[in-house]
Enzyme design. Sequence first.
Site, short mmCIF file in Angstrom:
data_model
loop_
_atom_site.label_atom_id
_atom_site.label_comp_id
_atom_site.label_asym_id
_atom_site.label_seq_id
_atom_site.Cartn_x
_atom_site.Cartn_y
_atom_site.Cartn_z
N HIS A 8 1.26 -1.34 0.02
CA HIS A 8 -0.20 0.36 -0.01
C HIS A 8 1.12 1.18 -0.07
CE1 HIS A 8 -2.96 3.05 2.09
NE2 HIS A 8 -3.75 2.58 0.89
N GLU A 36 0.08 -0.19 -4.88
CA GLU A 36 -0.95 0.51 -5.00
C GLU A 36 -0.55 1.82 -4.56
OE1 GLU A 36 -4.37 3.18 -3.30
OE2 GLU A 36 -2.20 2.77 -2.50
N HIS A 51 -0.80 11.07 -2.89
CA HIS A 51 -2.57 10.91 -2.19
C HIS A 51 -2.69 12.15 -1.21
CE1 HIS A 51 -5.03 9.33 1.52
NE2 HIS A 51 -5.28 8.30 0.60
N GLU A 110 -4.18 4.41 -7.98
CA GLU A 110 -5.72 5.70 -7.61
C GLU A 110 -5.77 6.54 -8.31
OE1 GLU A 110 -8.18 6.73 -3.86
OE2 GLU A 110 -6.63 5.27 -3.51
#
Length: 266
Positions: A8, A36, A51, A110
Amino acid sequence: MRNPCVAHRGFSGIAPENTMAAVQLAMEQKDVRWIEVDVQCSKDGVPLLIHDFTLNRTTNGRGPVKDKTLAELQALDAGSWKAKAYRGERLPSLDEFLDTIAGRLRANLEIKTEGNRYPGLEEKVISAVKRRHMEHEVVLTSFEPRILAKIKEIGRGIRTGLIIDRQPKDLLLRLKLLHCSFLSIHYRALTAELAEKAFKHGIDVMAWTMDDVRSLRKTAALHPDILLCTNRPDVWREAIGSGKTNHVIVKPQSPGGEDDDEQIDR
């Protein structure tokens, strides 16, 4: 089959998230097959890894990511917040990231946006993937159905996945209507029944984000093919793998630098 390990934001339990240090550390773990990361866009239109919508938490900068050029963003320190050993770590571009993992790791990208924050981001990501012929090595995911619909419209051959933190009754129907072949779901919202139905419909399932042995084993027990997303691949190894670690040394974090694995990644 052991449940695959997804790193992650890289090996972010140790190295600063969404940096090449975290990516490289994840790649050194023989059990990691997936990674990810989160993709946003600079003021001058270059996709990069970060992020939060602001720079405050993970860099020495301040303000929205979208207000700075790539050069300005890459001049920031994106590592000291995690540990002194990572001082000077940069925010990597998507191109740099893809060049590094191509042929070595599969990636869950993402798309971090909301509203009209990053016009054209989907096209830029798709272009970067296709230039490297990585269509079968990545999946593009988002919380926003409209983003997934747009990717399907312009990105033929690229898989998409819905991110969600709950389990609505019509979830499988939503995935079908969106033509998604991937589901990224909070581990506490996942059930054995949902996992079984999803895999039967050709939908891969990734559960996020677990950093303790108990949660990893409990989620793995729901279905052997669930991808387990974790900040700590070494803990995954203890829970699911051989139990032997690579003696990864956890560098001390600065006060207030911890990332809550229970937070919803919106």
